[in-house]
Design a protein around this motif. Structure first.
Motif, PDB file in Angstrom:
ATOM      1  N   THR A 166       0.795  -1.234   0.000  1.00  0.00           N
ATOM      2  CA  THR A 166       0.000   0.000   0.000  1.00  0.00           C
ATOM      3  C   THR A 166       0.825   1.281   0.000  1.00  0.00           C
ATOM      4  O   THR A 166       0.284   2.355  -0.252  1.00  0.00           O
ATOM      5  CB  THR A 166      -0.923   0.028   1.234  1.00  0.00           C
ATOM      6  OG1 THR A 166      -0.102   0.067   2.416  1.00  0.00           O
ATOM      7  CG2 THR A 166      -1.824  -1.195   1.264  1.00  0.00           C
ATOM      8  N   GLY A 167       2.118   1.152   0.316  1.00  0.00           N
ATOM      9  CA  GLY A 167       2.934   2.360   0.460  1.00  0.00           C
ATOM     10  C   GLY A 167       2.662   3.109   1.743  1.00  0.00           C
ATOM     11  O   GLY A 167       3.098   4.253   1.919  1.00  0.00           O
ATOM     12  N   GLU A 168       1.957   2.447   2.667  1.00  0.00           N
ATOM     13  CA  GLU A 168       1.616   3.068   3.945  1.00  0.00           C
ATOM     14  C   GLU A 168       2.020   2.134   5.087  1.00  0.00           C
ATOM     15  O   GLU A 168       1.956   0.912   4.937  1.00  0.00           O
ATOM     16  CB  GLU A 168       0.105   3.341   4.031  1.00  0.00           C
ATOM     17  CG  GLU A 168      -0.403   4.290   2.956  1.00  0.00           C
ATOM     18  CD  GLU A 168      -1.917   4.432   2.957  1.00  0.00           C
ATOM     19  OE1 GLU A 168      -2.435   5.253   2.186  1.00  0.00           O
ATOM     20  OE2 GLU A 168      -2.583   3.704   3.732  1.00  0.00           O
ATOM     21  N   PRO A 169       2.413   2.686   6.221  1.00  0.00           N
ATOM     22  CA  PRO A 169       2.768   1.843   7.355  1.00  0.00           C
ATOM     23  C   PRO A 169       1.531   1.364   8.103  1.00  0.00           C
ATOM     24  O   PRO A 169       0.473   1.993   8.053  1.00  0.00           O
ATOM     25  CB  PRO A 169       3.609   2.768   8.236  1.00  0.00           C
ATOM     26  CG  PRO A 169       3.033   4.131   7.958  1.00  0.00           C
ATOM     27  CD  PRO A 169       2.629   4.121   6.511  1.00  0.00           C
ATOM     28  N   VAL A 170       1.673   0.231   8.774  1.00  0.00           N
ATOM     29  CA  VAL A 170       0.663  -0.189   9.744  1.00  0.00           C
ATOM     30  C   VAL A 170       1.389  -0.373  11.073  1.00  0.00           C
ATOM     31  O   VAL A 170       2.561  -0.741  11.116  1.00  0.00           O
ATOM     32  CB  VAL A 170      -0.061  -1.483   9.325  1.00  0.00           C
ATOM     33  CG1 VAL A 170      -0.898  -1.260   8.090  1.00  0.00           C
ATOM     34  CG2 VAL A 170       0.908  -2.621   9.101  1.00  0.00           C
ATOM     35  N   TYR A 171       0.671  -0.128  12.139  1.00  0.00           N
ATOM     36  CA  TYR A 171       1.295  -0.100  13.460  1.00  0.00           C
ATOM     37  C   TYR A 171       0.784  -1.280  14.286  1.00  0.00           C
ATOM     38  O   TYR A 171      -0.390  -1.358  14.631  1.00  0.00           O
ATOM     39  CB  TYR A 171       0.996   1.227  14.157  1.00  0.00           C
ATOM     40  CG  TYR A 171       1.541   2.408  13.366  1.00  0.00           C
ATOM     41  CD1 TYR A 171       2.854   2.836  13.538  1.00  0.00           C
ATOM     42  CD2 TYR A 171       0.744   3.062  12.423  1.00  0.00           C
ATOM     43  CE1 TYR A 171       3.355   3.905  12.800  1.00  0.00           C
ATOM     44  CE2 TYR A 171       1.240   4.117  11.676  1.00  0.00           C
ATOM     45  CZ  TYR A 171       2.548   4.526  11.870  1.00  0.00           C
ATOM     46  OH  TYR A 171       3.051   5.589  11.127  1.00  0.00           O
ATOM     47  N   ARG A 172       1.683  -2.223  14.569  1.00  0.00           N
ATOM     48  CA  ARG A 172       1.383  -3.354  15.424  1.00  0.00           C
ATOM     49  C   ARG A 172       2.354  -3.292  16.602  1.00  0.00           C
ATOM     50  O   ARG A 172       2.542  -2.235  17.174  1.00  0.00           O
ATOM     51  CB  ARG A 172       1.508  -4.663  14.626  1.00  0.00           C
ATOM     52  CG  ARG A 172       0.543  -4.723  13.412  1.00  0.00           C
ATOM     53  CD  ARG A 172      -0.916  -4.711  13.833  1.00  0.00           C
ATOM     54  NE  ARG A 172      -1.835  -4.817  12.694  1.00  0.00           N
ATOM     55  CZ  ARG A 172      -2.492  -3.797  12.165  1.00  0.00           C
ATOM     56  NH1 ARG A 172      -2.301  -2.573  12.636  1.00  0.00           N
ATOM     57  NH2 ARG A 172      -3.328  -3.992  11.165  1.00  0.00           N
ATOM     58  N   GLN A 173       3.008  -4.409  16.939  1.00  0.00           N
ATOM     59  CA  GLN A 173       4.075  -4.302  17.943  1.00  0.00           C
ATOM     60  C   GLN A 173       5.204  -3.448  17.396  1.00  0.00           C
ATOM     61  O   GLN A 173       5.888  -2.734  18.129  1.00  0.00           O
ATOM     62  CB  GLN A 173       4.612  -5.696  18.319  1.00  0.00           C
ATOM     63  CG  GLN A 173       3.662  -6.529  19.169  1.00  0.00           C
ATOM     64  CD  GLN A 173       2.710  -7.347  18.317  1.00  0.00           C
ATOM     65  OE1 GLN A 173       2.637  -7.172  17.092  1.00  0.00           O
ATOM     66  NE2 GLN A 173       1.954  -8.228  18.961  1.00  0.00           N
ATOM     67  N   LEU A 174       5.387  -3.529  16.071  1.00  0.00           N
ATOM     68  CA  LEU A 174       6.371  -2.721  15.360  1.00  0.00           C
ATOM     69  C   LEU A 174       5.677  -2.032  14.201  1.00  0.00           C
ATOM     70  O   LEU A 174       4.535  -2.344  13.851  1.00  0.00           O
ATOM     71  CB  LEU A 174       7.502  -3.616  14.830  1.00  0.00           C
ATOM     72  CG  LEU A 174       8.295  -4.430  15.866  1.00  0.00           C
ATOM     73  CD1 LEU A 174       9.211  -5.414  15.145  1.00  0.00           C
ATOM     74  CD2 LEU A 174       9.089  -3.516  16.778  1.00  0.00           C
ATOM     75  N   VAL A 175       6.365  -1.091  13.582  1.00  0.00           N
ATOM     76  CA  VAL A 175       5.845  -0.471  12.371  1.00  0.00           C
ATOM     77  C   VAL A 175       6.102  -1.431  11.218  1.00  0.00           C
ATOM     78  O   VAL A 175       7.240  -1.864  10.994  1.00  0.00           O
ATOM     79  CB  VAL A 175       6.508   0.889  12.103  1.00  0.00           C
ATOM     80  CG1 VAL A 175       5.941   1.506  10.827  1.00  0.00           C
ATOM     81  CG2 VAL A 175       6.302   1.828  13.284  1.00  0.00           C
ATOM     82  N   ARG A 176       5.052  -1.798  10.493  1.00  0.00           N
ATOM     83  CA  ARG A 176       5.165  -2.786   9.417  1.00  0.00           C
ATOM     84  C   ARG A 176       4.719  -2.172   8.095  1.00  0.00           C
ATOM     85  O   ARG A 176       3.975  -1.186   8.063  1.00  0.00           O
ATOM     86  CB  ARG A 176       4.281  -4.010   9.722  1.00  0.00           C
ATOM     87  CG  ARG A 176       4.438  -4.612  11.110  1.00  0.00           C
ATOM     88  CD  ARG A 176       5.687  -5.429  11.244  1.00  0.00           C
ATOM     89  NE  ARG A 176       5.627  -6.621  10.407  1.00  0.00           N
ATOM     90  CZ  ARG A 176       5.040  -7.762  10.772  1.00  0.00           C
ATOM     91  NH1 ARG A 176       4.417  -7.861  11.957  1.00  0.00           N
ATOM     92  NH2 ARG A 176       5.061  -8.820   9.974  1.00  0.00           N
ATOM     93  N   LYS A 177       5.142  -2.783   7.003  1.00  0.00           N
ATOM     94  CA  LYS A 177       4.678  -2.360   5.687  1.00  0.00           C
ATOM     95  C   LYS A 177       3.240  -2.811   5.482  1.00  0.00           C
ATOM     96  O   LYS A 177       2.896  -3.967   5.736  1.00  0.00           O
ATOM     97  CB  LYS A 177       5.564  -2.964   4.597  1.00  0.00           C
ATOM     98  CG  LYS A 177       6.988  -2.415   4.579  1.00  0.00           C
ATOM     99  CD  LYS A 177       7.793  -3.065   3.469  1.00  0.00           C
ATOM    100  CE  LYS A 177       9.221  -2.501   3.450  1.00  0.00           C
ATOM    101  NZ  LYS A 177      10.042  -3.155   2.396  1.00  0.00           N
ATOM    102  N   GLY A 178       2.413  -1.904   4.999  1.00  0.00           N
ATOM    103  CA  GLY A 178       1.019  -2.242   4.768  1.00  0.00           C
ATOM    104  C   GLY A 178       0.825  -3.031   3.486  1.00  0.00           C
ATOM    105  O   GLY A 178       1.583  -2.890   2.523  1.00  0.00           O
ATOM    106  N   ALA A 179      -0.210  -3.883   3.480  1.00  0.00           N
ATOM    107  CA  ALA A 179      -0.501  -4.701   2.301  1.00  0.00           C
ATOM    108  C   ALA A 179      -1.970  -5.096   2.302  1.00  0.00           C
ATOM    109  O   ALA A 179      -2.644  -5.054   3.338  1.00  0.00           O
ATOM    110  CB  ALA A 179       0.385  -5.945   2.261  1.00  0.00           C
ATOM    111  N   ILE A 180      -2.443  -5.471   1.140  1.00  0.00           N
ATOM    112  CA  ILE A 180      -3.811  -5.956   0.968  1.00  0.00           C
ATOM    113  C   ILE A 180      -3.744  -7.297   0.248  1.00  0.00           C
ATOM    114  O   ILE A 180      -3.006  -7.454  -0.734  1.00  0.00           O
ATOM    115  CB  ILE A 180      -4.659  -4.959   0.159  1.00  0.00           C
ATOM    116  CG1 ILE A 180      -4.838  -3.663   0.951  1.00  0.00           C
ATOM    117  CG2 ILE A 180      -6.014  -5.550  -0.203  1.00  0.00           C
ATOM    118  CD1 ILE A 180      -5.486  -2.547   0.160  1.00  0.00           C
ATOM    119  N   LEU A 181      -4.495  -8.266   0.744  1.00  0.00           N
ATOM    120  CA  LEU A 181      -4.586  -9.585   0.123  1.00  0.00           C
ATOM    121  C   LEU A 181      -5.893  -9.676  -0.648  1.00  0.00           C
ATOM    122  O   LEU A 181      -6.949  -9.269  -0.156  1.00  0.00           O
ATOM    123  CB  LEU A 181      -4.559 -10.665   1.206  1.00  0.00           C
ATOM    124  CG  LEU A 181      -4.739 -12.106   0.732  1.00  0.00           C
ATOM    125  CD1 LEU A 181      -3.421 -12.677   0.249  1.00  0.00           C
ATOM    126  CD2 LEU A 181      -5.314 -12.978   1.844  1.00  0.00           C
TER     127      LEU A 181
END
Length: 494
Positions: A166-181
């Motif tokens: 997605t070109g956007e971060p997602v925030y979990r325990q760490l900052v991760r690369k966003g994606a769509i399945l």
């Protein structure tokens, strides 16, 4: 809610669109468009699946596919919705729904099958309950890899058409690369879907949902007397067949909540899943399953528990008298352990090369499994080694206990009518040489996430496409993890 998304300029990829689920009562879903993402790019595309679906992706540019599969631009005849459902999550009942998934449409394949096309990680919906509606690249690639492996292993499963970053971060325990399945499923109707409707006490909607599910997945019983009883029996049978296949290859789903049990009998929602290495019925990989509720050895019993919850939702359709309805459900559920054992024994007999049935087969099988557990033998490799037509060699196999077991098995095989060569060939066709070894999966996901390197993932997928065909170049993919990686844990990724 999301902003309006313009229709795709070039959407003629071969879609054969239907929206049958949206004709059910409105309480079962909510209109929900994907939330546009900043910079979509196709990470991986399943050309084999696209061909089976009858989609002509070759004529589309990467940019067109990325904007389509990210949900940024949709064909004008798509009517995206988020589906409502409930679920017993680790035993506790909760009203849920698609909090980060959006059903774009149903698509009719060239073979005539109707399948769902869903985006997972497409943004917030009415059912998000405070979540961000997004997904990280690693878990989406994991679902892609494991679902492709399951297809090759002959196990019913949802499939992944694409993963888009997605070109956007997602925030979990760490900052991760966003994606769509992009997920393809026979449908996304779950035990939890029926629980949701049952909780509203809307019997008319319950009957409409049941009739729809029967017509879509079990049309052969649509016109039979007592079709709702037969519906329960049919779902039990498919689930028993599915779980037997999981057990046969050492697959551990990891989160067998009722909202993760598909009425179609497909494996769905690959979260903290993994494949067992050393045989141990108590094996758990999920970081959140502290009590081992969803351990490998518990999966058949949990499936039966889930199916009892499904039966409860159907009670009003069995009989108007509640006592009579409960008696009907109870009678059917009493049959389920035997149904599960029948499917499991059939699967395990095939692994042993047995086409006939004898009373002592279960004892022989249990003795072999006990030996595996006591010695810490690798589950997949042991079965494969037994399939090769000669007594296996190696440290574990040198023990007198194994020699005795092997002799008992050979004596049992002597009563089969098939030639030994045919028996061993049949065993090799059901005992894989290659499974998605957890350390290999993590190696591929780490390279993709941290270095944008998809080569390890592609190599892994190539091996997993032919799990029963052993080749020398793929030998490293048979190896269990190093001792230092045996305390492997998986995470849900939500």
């Amino acid at each position: 809610m999301s902003t309006l998304i313009p229709p795709a300029a070039n959407s003629d990829l071969g879609w054969q669109i239907e929206h049958t689920y949206a004709q059910l009562p409105a309480t079962l879903f909510a209109a929900s468009r994907p939330v546009p993402v900043r910079d979509p790019h196709v990470s991986i595309l399943n050309h084999r699946l696209a061909e089976r679906l009858g989609l002509n992706l070759a004529g589309a540019t990467p940019e067109t596919l990325a904007t389509l599969f990210a949900g940024n631009q949709l064909p004008s005849n798509f009517q995206p919705i988020a589906q409502a459902y409930a679920g017993h999550q680790f035993g506790g009942f909760t009203m849920l729904g698609d909090g980060r998934a959006i059903l774009l449409c149903e698509h009719r394949t060239p073979a005539g099958d109707l399948v769902d096309i869903q985006l997972k990680g497409a943004g917030r919906t009415k059912f998000s309950r405070g979540g961000d509606g997004r997904a990280a690249l690693g878990p989406m690639l994991r679902e892609y890899v494991i679902s492709e492996a399951m297809v090759a292993l002959g196990i019913p499963t949802t499939q992944s058409l694409a993963v888009v970053t997605t070109g956007e971060p997602v925030y979990r325990q760490l900052v991760r690369k966003g994606a769509i399945l992009v997920r393809v499923a026979a449908s996304h109707i779950r035990v939890g879907t029926f629980q949701y409707v049952a909780a509203t006490r809307d019997q008319a909607s319950l009957q409409l949902l049941a009739d729809y599910a029967i017509q879509r997945h079990y049309p052969e019983i649509a016109n039979t007397p007592d079709k709702y009883r037969e519906f329960l029996r049919a779902v039990i049978d498919r689930q028993a067949s599915l779980i037997a296949k999981w057990q046969a290859v050492g697959f551990i789903h990891g989160v067998m909540n009722t909202d993760n049990m598909a009425i179609s009998g497909e494996t769905i929602d690959y979260g903290p899943c993994a494949f067992m290495n050393s045989y141990d019925p108590g094996t758990v990989f999920s970081s959140i399953d502290h009590a081992g509720r969803y351990a490998y050895g518990n999966q058949p019993q949990i499936a039966i528990w889930n199916l009892a919850r499904f039966a409860e939702t159907l009670l009003p359709l069995f009989a108007t008298d509640s006592d009579q309805a409960i008696a009907i459900a109870t009678e059917i559920l009493r049959e389920s352990p035997a149904v599960f054992e029948r499917h499991w024994l059939a699967a395990m007999r095939r692994k042993l090369g047995l086409q006939t049935q004898e009373a002592d087969d279960l004892e022989l099988l249990q003795s072999l499994l006990d030996w595996m557990q006591q010695t810490g033998a690798d589950y997949t490799n042991t079965w494969r080694d037994l399939s090769m037509g000669v007594m296996p060699t190696g440290e574990n196999y040198s023990e007198p206990a194994f020699a005795e077991l092997y002799a008992q098995w050979q004596e049992r095989l002597s009563r089969e009518t098939e030639p030994r060569a045919a028996i061993y060939a049949a065993m090799q066709s059901v005992n894989p040489a290659y499974i998605p070894r957890n350390h290999r999966v993590e190696e591929a996901l780490t390279a993709a996430e941290e270095s944008d390197d998809l080569l390890p993932l592609q190599r892994l997928l190539e091996v997993l496409q032919h799990p029963f065909d052993e080749v020398a170049a793929s030998a490293p993919y048979r190896e269990p993890p190093p001792e230092s990686e045996c305390n492997y844990q998986t995470f849900c990724g939500t």
